[in-house]
Design an enzyme around this catalytic site. Structure first.
Site, mmCIF file in Angstrom:
data_model
loop_
_atom_site.group_PDB
_atom_site.id
_atom_site.type_symbol
_atom_site.label_atom_id
_atom_site.label_comp_id
_atom_site.label_asym_id
_atom_site.label_seq_id
_atom_site.Cartn_x
_atom_site.Cartn_y
_atom_site.Cartn_z
ATOM 1 N N PRO A 39 66.072 -124.588 -46.981
ATOM 2 C CA PRO A 39 66.882 -123.759 -47.877
ATOM 3 C C PRO A 39 67.782 -122.839 -47.059
ATOM 4 C CG PRO A 39 64.660 -122.860 -47.718
ATOM 5 C CD PRO A 39 64.654 -124.153 -46.946
ATOM 6 N N SER A 85 68.267 -123.338 -51.686
ATOM 7 C CA SER A 85 68.129 -121.881 -51.612
ATOM 8 C C SER A 85 68.473 -121.268 -52.963
ATOM 9 C CB SER A 85 69.085 -121.336 -50.554
ATOM 10 O OG SER A 85 69.238 -119.942 -50.699
ATOM 11 N N TYR A 110 61.998 -116.020 -54.127
ATOM 12 C CA TYR A 110 61.279 -114.877 -53.565
ATOM 13 C C TYR A 110 60.408 -114.262 -54.651
ATOM 14 C CZ TYR A 110 65.169 -115.285 -50.283
ATOM 15 O OH TYR A 110 66.087 -115.762 -49.385
ATOM 16 N N THR A 166 59.588 -117.992 -50.045
ATOM 17 C CA THR A 166 59.880 -117.452 -48.717
ATOM 18 C C THR A 166 59.204 -116.092 -48.576
ATOM 19 O OG1 THR A 166 61.922 -118.685 -48.553
ATOM 20 C CG2 THR A 166 61.755 -116.714 -47.176
ATOM 21 N N ARG A 188 70.969 -107.567 -37.654
ATOM 22 C CA ARG A 188 71.771 -108.678 -37.120
ATOM 23 C C ARG A 188 73.062 -108.100 -36.565
ATOM 24 N NH1 ARG A 188 70.887 -112.819 -41.860
ATOM 25 N NH2 ARG A 188 68.625 -113.031 -41.713
ATOM 26 N N LYS A 246 56.828 -120.332 -47.071
ATOM 27 C CA LYS A 246 57.696 -120.469 -45.903
ATOM 28 C C LYS A 246 57.714 -119.164 -45.125
ATOM 29 C CE LYS A 246 62.523 -121.638 -44.792
ATOM 30 N NZ LYS A 246 63.193 -120.343 -44.596
ATOM 31 N N HIS A 249 62.156 -118.177 -39.718
ATOM 32 C CA HIS A 249 63.445 -118.013 -40.376
ATOM 33 C C HIS A 249 64.593 -118.252 -39.385
ATOM 34 C CE1 HIS A 249 64.551 -116.395 -44.505
ATOM 35 N NE2 HIS A 249 65.739 -116.640 -43.981
ATOM 36 N N ARG A 298 66.045 -115.222 -37.500
ATOM 37 C CA ARG A 298 67.025 -114.388 -38.192
ATOM 38 C C ARG A 298 66.452 -113.066 -38.683
ATOM 39 N NH1 ARG A 298 71.419 -117.249 -39.759
ATOM 40 N NH2 ARG A 298 71.709 -116.315 -41.810
ATOM 41 N N ASP A 311 59.861 -125.575 -39.193
ATOM 42 C CA ASP A 311 61.310 -125.547 -38.964
ATOM 43 C C ASP A 311 61.634 -124.611 -37.812
ATOM 44 O OD1 ASP A 311 61.661 -122.867 -39.793
ATOM 45 O OD2 ASP A 311 62.562 -123.388 -41.708
ATOM 46 N N GLY A 335 65.090 -124.685 -34.904
ATOM 47 C CA GLY A 335 65.613 -125.282 -33.682
ATOM 48 C C GLY A 335 65.530 -126.793 -33.579
ATOM 49 N N ILE A 336 65.267 -127.468 -34.671
ATOM 50 C CA ILE A 336 65.207 -128.937 -34.618
ATOM 51 C C ILE A 336 66.631 -129.479 -34.445
ATOM 52 C CG2 ILE A 336 64.687 -131.037 -35.953
ATOM 53 C CD1 ILE A 336 62.105 -129.655 -35.184
ATOM 54 N N ARG A 337 66.902 -130.045 -33.297
ATOM 55 C CA ARG A 337 68.245 -130.565 -33.015
ATOM 56 C C ARG A 337 68.226 -131.987 -32.452
ATOM 57 N NH1 ARG A 337 68.415 -126.659 -35.539
ATOM 58 N NH2 ARG A 337 69.458 -124.690 -35.115
HETATM 59 C C1 LIG Z 1 73.049 -119.375 -42.970
HETATM 60 C C2 LIG Z 1 71.578 -119.437 -43.253
HETATM 61 C C3 LIG Z 1 71.120 -119.047 -44.510
HETATM 62 C C4 LIG Z 1 69.743 -119.100 -44.780
HETATM 63 N N1 LIG Z 1 69.325 -118.777 -46.045
HETATM 64 C C5 LIG Z 1 68.003 -118.900 -46.335
HETATM 65 C C6 LIG Z 1 67.550 -118.681 -47.661
HETATM 66 O O1 LIG Z 1 68.333 -118.401 -48.566
HETATM 67 N N2 LIG Z 1 66.217 -118.797 -47.892
HETATM 68 C C7 LIG Z 1 65.320 -119.134 -46.907
HETATM 69 O O2 LIG Z 1 64.133 -119.232 -47.159
HETATM 70 N N3 LIG Z 1 65.743 -119.380 -45.655
HETATM 71 C C8 LIG Z 1 67.053 -119.283 -45.357
HETATM 72 N N4 LIG Z 1 67.477 -119.563 -44.081
HETATM 73 C C9 LIG Z 1 66.488 -119.986 -43.046
HETATM 74 C C10 LIG Z 1 66.305 -121.498 -43.015
HETATM 75 O O3 LIG Z 1 65.658 -121.964 -44.166
HETATM 76 C C11 LIG Z 1 65.470 -121.949 -41.809
HETATM 77 O O4 LIG Z 1 64.236 -121.271 -41.783
HETATM 78 C C12 LIG Z 1 66.141 -121.806 -40.458
HETATM 79 O O5 LIG Z 1 67.539 -121.960 -40.563
HETATM 80 C C13 LIG Z 1 65.552 -122.865 -39.520
HETATM 81 O O6 LIG Z 1 66.082 -122.819 -38.266
HETATM 82 P P1 LIG Z 1 67.314 -123.739 -37.754
HETATM 83 O O7 LIG Z 1 68.533 -123.182 -38.404
HETATM 84 O O8 LIG Z 1 67.263 -123.516 -36.294
HETATM 85 O O9 LIG Z 1 67.050 -125.180 -38.146
HETATM 86 C C14 LIG Z 1 68.825 -119.533 -43.781
HETATM 87 C C15 LIG Z 1 69.319 -119.929 -42.540
HETATM 88 C C16 LIG Z 1 70.661 -119.895 -42.266
HETATM 89 C C17 LIG Z 1 71.145 -120.351 -40.914
#
Ligand SMILES: Cc1cc2nc3c(=O)[nH]c(=O)nc-3n(C[C@H](O)[C@H](O)[C@H](O)COP(=O)(O)O)c2cc1C
Length: 370
Positions: free
Chosen positions: A79, A108, A131, A157, A166, A229, A253, A256, A284, A286-288
């Protein structure tokens, strides 16, 4: 020379040129020093594979199930809010790509399209992410709406209660948008602040006071299974399963929220042990690469999810770009499985990876020197 990007890192390079800087930094960035983001790649890169020879790998399958639903490869779509920052077709393009690849998308609650519109364009399974709201009625209402629209699980989440720092967003004066998913809800005096991707204060609809009892209450009061999550400790994995979660996503996350946590792959074994088969465990962060997926499965994840690469695919080529990103991971995983002697995902095991160089066995230990 090939003009198409040949890996996900190259997708990001092109996307960076195409996405407006404020949005790009919001997507790519993380909390404070972004140490966890860098560590995540470093840890994946430091895990070594132990290839095995002379296994019949003529017929290979990456198919698996998540909560009983079949997916063609153990890679799902995380999401992530506001796909319109990367492409005008936004989540509609993303969900079509997920369906074409035969996998599941977690939408999301902060998507730029309504959950109903996204469901109408879906050809594969969908989960809906939300949420805990301060208003318990609203929390159930949102889940009921998702159920009505055909979503098959609710992803709660847990790690986004507190506003993260940030620094890229602060520098850019970044202001995001609102999601149409909230327009239909009667929020009263509460607000939703997308800009910070986090609660803004007392008026925010998210419930900072929520506890495991609330998870138990939620899981007992909705019909859909609940996936949590944001789990980064064995204890929390156990508590999730004890309080009704059928799935646990090991996630920070994407670095983040809280910086200097370990990479998710480092805590995966601890969570798998603590959950002890009482819920499915996913990962999840960093999966690339296909090898990243393989390493997560070797350490006990049933499937992985990815977030940022969806935006990179969208920015490069919309639906086709997301599809291409998923195809890259699928092809890399397929090759990795074949070279490690695995015909299916069940046969991927921790015996196929190592975190310590085999060379160490050739040297005396520090203790032996003394
Ligand atoms: C731009 C952005 C928006 C995100 N928004 C949500 C969100 O709305 N809800 C949520 O549970 N996680 C959110 N995430 C986290 C992702 O679900 C995920 O945990 C994370 O991006 C995984 O890492 P990766 O980007 O390295 O694959 C967001 C991530 C990004 C990059």
């Amino acid at each position: 020379m090939a003009t198409e990007p040949v890996n996900i890192f190259e997708y990001e390079e092109i996307a960076r040129e195409r996405i407006e800087k404020g949005h790009y930094d919001f997507i790519a960035g993380g909390a404070t020093d972004e140490i966890t983001i860098r560590r995540t790649r470093a840890v994946f890169d430091s895990i070594m594979l132990r290839p095995r020879m002379m296994v019949d790998v003529d017929q290979r399958s990456m198919a698996t199930t998540v909560l009983g639903q079949e997916i063609a490869l153990p890679v799902m779509l995380d999401p992530a809010g506001n796909h319109s920052a990367a492409h005008p077709e936004a989540e509609i393009a993303t969900v079509k790509a997920a369906g074409a690849a035969g996998t599941l998308m977690v939408l999301s609650s902060h998507a730029s399209r309504t959950l109903e519109d996204v469901a109408e364009s879906a050809s594969g399974p969908l989960w809906f992410q939300q949420y805990f709201f301060k208003d318990r009625g609203l929390t159930l209402e949102m889940a009921a709406r998702a159920e009505e629209a055909g979503y098959s699980a609710i992803c709660m989440t847990l790690d986004a209660k507190i506003k993260p720092k940030r620094e890229r967003n602060i520098r850019n004066d970044y202001v995001g948008g609102d999601s149409p998913n909230y327009a239909q809800l009667d929020l009263g005096t509460h607000t939703w602040k997308f800009a910070a991707d986090a609660p803004a204060g007392p008026s925010d609809i998210r419930d900072v006071a929520s506890t495991w009892d609330d998870l138990d209450w939620f899981a007992s009061n909705i019909r859909l299974p609940v996936v949590v999550k944001g789990i980064m400790a064995g204890e929390d994995g156990r508590l999730s399963a004890e309080n009704g979660a059928k799935g646990v996503i090991v996630s920070n996350h994407g670095g983040r929220y809280l910086d200097t946590t370990p990479a998710t792959i480092e805590v995966l074994p601890e969570v798998v042990r603590a959950v002890d088969g009482n819920a499915e465990v996913y990962l999840d962060g960093g999966i690339r690469r296909g090898t990243d997926v393989f390493k997560a499965l070797a350490l006990g994840a049933r499937s992985v999810l990815m977030g940022r690469p969806l935006f990179w695919g969208l920015a490069v080529d919309g639906e086709a770009g997301v599809r291409a990103v998923l195809d890259l991971l699928r092809d890399e995983l397929d090759a990795t499985m074949g070279m490690c002697g695995c015909s299916d995902v069940e046969s991927i095991s921790s015996a196929m990876i190592d975190t310590v160089s085999p060379l160490l066995a050739a040297f005396p230990t520090a203790a032996e020197f003394r």
